[in-house]
Design a protein around this motif. Structure first.
Motif, short mmCIF file in Angstrom:
data_model
loop_
_atom_site.label_atom_id
_atom_site.label_comp_id
_atom_site.label_asym_id
_atom_site.label_seq_id
_atom_site.Cartn_x
_atom_site.Cartn_y
_atom_site.Cartn_z
N LEU A 1 9.33 17.82 1.43
CA LEU A 1 9.04 17.64 2.85
C LEU A 1 10.23 17.06 3.61
CD1 LEU A 1 5.38 16.30 2.59
CD2 LEU A 1 6.13 18.62 3.10
N GLY A 2 11.20 16.51 2.87
CA GLY A 2 12.47 16.09 3.42
C GLY A 2 12.46 15.42 4.76
N ALA A 3 12.89 16.15 5.81
CA ALA A 3 13.12 15.58 7.14
C ALA A 3 11.86 14.97 7.74
CB ALA A 3 13.68 16.65 8.07
N ASP A 4 10.69 15.59 7.48
CA ASP A 4 9.45 15.05 8.04
C ASP A 4 9.16 13.66 7.49
OD1 ASP A 4 9.10 17.33 9.52
OD2 ASP A 4 7.75 18.28 8.07
N LEU A 5 9.33 13.50 6.18
CA LEU A 5 9.08 12.20 5.57
C LEU A 5 10.10 11.17 6.02
CD1 LEU A 5 8.03 13.11 1.92
CD2 LEU A 5 6.60 12.18 3.75
N GLN A 6 11.33 11.57 6.17
CA GLN A 6 12.35 10.63 6.61
C GLN A 6 12.04 10.15 8.02
OE1 GLN A 6 16.36 11.83 5.94
NE2 GLN A 6 17.21 9.93 6.75
N ARG B 1 13.54 3.27 -7.84
CA ARG B 1 13.44 3.47 -6.40
C ARG B 1 12.58 4.68 -6.07
NH1 ARG B 1 18.40 5.42 -2.60
NH2 ARG B 1 17.18 5.77 -0.70
N ILE B 2 11.75 4.55 -5.03
CA ILE B 2 10.95 5.66 -4.55
C ILE B 2 11.52 6.16 -3.22
CG2 ILE B 2 8.80 5.20 -5.73
CD1 ILE B 2 7.89 3.49 -3.50
N GLY B 3 11.39 7.43 -2.97
CA GLY B 3 12.02 8.04 -1.81
C GLY B 3 11.32 7.71 -0.50
N TRP B 4 12.12 7.66 0.57
CA TRP B 4 11.63 7.44 1.92
C TRP B 4 10.77 6.19 2.03
CZ3 TRP B 4 11.77 12.53 0.03
CH2 TRP B 4 12.78 13.30 0.63
N SER C 1 0.83 -1.20 0.00
CA SER C 1 0.00 0.00 0.00
C SER C 1 0.87 1.26 0.00
CB SER C 1 -0.93 0.00 1.22
OG SER C 1 -1.83 -1.09 1.17
N LEU C 2 1.96 1.23 0.78
CA LEU C 2 2.85 2.37 0.82
C LEU C 2 3.53 2.59 -0.52
CD1 LEU C 2 4.13 4.56 2.61
CD2 LEU C 2 5.93 2.92 3.17
N ALA C 3 3.96 1.51 -1.16
CA ALA C 3 4.63 1.64 -2.46
C ALA C 3 3.70 2.24 -3.50
CB ALA C 3 5.14 0.28 -2.92
N ALA C 4 2.46 1.76 -3.53
CA ALA C 4 1.50 2.31 -4.50
C ALA C 4 1.26 3.78 -4.23
CB ALA C 4 0.19 1.53 -4.43
N GLY C 5 1.10 4.15 -2.96
CA GLY C 5 0.86 5.55 -2.62
C GLY C 5 2.05 6.44 -2.92
N TRP C 6 3.25 5.97 -2.58
CA TRP C 6 4.46 6.76 -2.83
C TRP C 6 4.69 6.97 -4.33
CZ3 TRP C 6 5.09 9.97 0.36
CH2 TRP C 6 5.67 9.86 1.62
N ARG C 7 4.44 5.94 -5.11
CA ARG C 7 4.62 6.10 -6.55
C ARG C 7 3.68 7.18 -7.08
NH1 ARG C 7 8.43 3.54 -8.55
NH2 ARG C 7 8.97 1.34 -8.25
N ALA D 1 9.07 10.02 9.45
CA ALA D 1 7.89 9.14 9.38
C ALA D 1 8.28 7.77 8.85
CB ALA D 1 6.82 9.78 8.50
N CYS D 2 9.15 7.75 7.83
CA CYS D 2 9.58 6.48 7.24
C CYS D 2 10.34 5.64 8.27
CB CYS D 2 10.44 6.73 6.02
SG CYS D 2 11.08 5.23 5.24
N GLU D 3 11.23 6.28 9.00
CA GLU D 3 12.02 5.55 10.00
C GLU D 3 11.15 5.00 11.11
OE1 GLU D 3 14.90 8.45 11.09
OE2 GLU D 3 16.22 8.03 9.37
N THR D 4 10.12 5.76 11.50
CA THR D 4 9.19 5.28 12.52
C THR D 4 8.43 4.05 12.03
OG1 THR D 4 8.91 7.49 13.43
CG2 THR D 4 7.21 5.88 13.95
N LEU D 5 7.96 4.11 10.78
CA LEU D 5 7.26 2.98 10.19
C LEU D 5 8.18 1.77 10.05
CD1 LEU D 5 4.84 1.68 8.79
CD2 LEU D 5 5.60 2.72 6.65
N ALA D 6 9.42 2.00 9.61
CA ALA D 6 10.37 0.90 9.45
C ALA D 6 10.64 0.22 10.78
CB ALA D 6 11.66 1.42 8.84
N ARG D 7 10.84 1.01 11.83
CA ARG D 7 11.08 0.42 13.16
C ARG D 7 9.89 -0.41 13.61
NH1 ARG D 7 13.58 5.51 14.25
NH2 ARG D 7 11.64 6.27 15.19
#
Length: 249
Positions: free
Chosen positions: A100-105, A77-80, A62-68, A107-113
């Motif tokens: 959005l840079g730092a905010d997305l990074q 490759r898609i970012g974050w 779902s995240l990949a589809a949304g990010w694309r 959020a991504c790190e929180t989701l990854a953890r």
């Protein structure tokens, strides 16, 4: 006296052998009971691990589809995106997410953890988790047909008023079971658990009857040996996508 002596000189009476039989039965049954207990402990953990992998694949798809869609990246490759959580090297296409840079990074790190913690709690080695996400489904080069109606493609109607505007396919795999005592006895070398999912971007259909054709089996899952997997038509369509981007190790 002689008669009494002759009686006492006869063969000794055989004792009751019930105790020996019971001891032998116990010796035979204890390993069986222990094995049954180990299996009873390991199998539910195996089922829970598969469910965790299925959930992770579904979330990532779902995240990949949304990010694309947001980043305007049909390929590559898609970012974050977990677990790398960095900007994509190619800045062509949509720039809204990039800004959005730092905010997305963060959020991504929180989701990854969160994803890795859930998989780790189910017995996966986080360092062994690997997978890929696909190109956008609208870039498919497939020419398979749904019956005699139309070439397989997106957008398509998924039933009712829902239209699948785009999608992405994610697959992941990881070694499991080697670190847990019970599962290591059932699967001494561990096993590899795999999962895959399709993430969708859905929008409401128009009011007219000239909308896109039905999706048919392009996005369907089926049970293969008791596990959800893409149907033959869905897998065939996914294999026509131009690129796959690997993640993990």
């Amino acid at each position: 006296m002689r008669a009494r002596a002759r009686q006492s000189a006869g063969p000794p009476k055989r004792g009751d052998e019930t105790g020996g039989a019971v001891s032998l039965l116990v010796m035979l049954m204890v390993p069986v009971c222990v094995l049954a207990a180990v299996v009873a402990a390991a199998v539910p953990r195996r089922i829970a691990a598969q469910a965790s992998a299925d959930s992770a694949a579904s979330n990532l798809a779902s995240l990949a589809a949304g990010w694309r869609d947001v980043q305007g990246r049909d390929h590559g490759r898609i970012g974050w995106f977990p677990p790398d959580c960095g900007p994509a090297p190619d800045r062509a296409g949509g720039q809204a997410a990039e800004a959005l840079g730092a905010d997305l990074q963060s959020a991504c790190e929180t989701l990854a953890r969160s994803l890795l913690a859930d998989l780790g709690a189910r017995g996966f080695d986080e360092s062994d988790i690997t997978g890929f996400y696909s190109s956008a489904y609208t870039t498919s080069t497939g020419s398979a047909t749904q019956g005699d109606a139309h070439p397989a493609s997106l957008p398509c109607r998924a039933g009712g008023r829902a239209v699948i505007a785009d999608a992405a396919h994610v697959a992941l795999a990881a070694d499991w079971g080697a670190r847990d005592w019970a599962t290591a006895h059932v699967w001494p070398d561990g096993i590899t658990i795999r999962s895959e999912a399709i993430g969708r971007i859905t929008q409401p259909a128009g009011d007219d009857n000239t909308g896109p054709p039905d999706c048919g089996g392009l996005l369907d899952a089926t049970l293969l040996e008791g596990l959800p997997r893409l149907s033959d038509e869905a897998l065939s369509f996914a294999e026509t996508l131009p690129t796959r981007t690997a993640f993990g190790n």
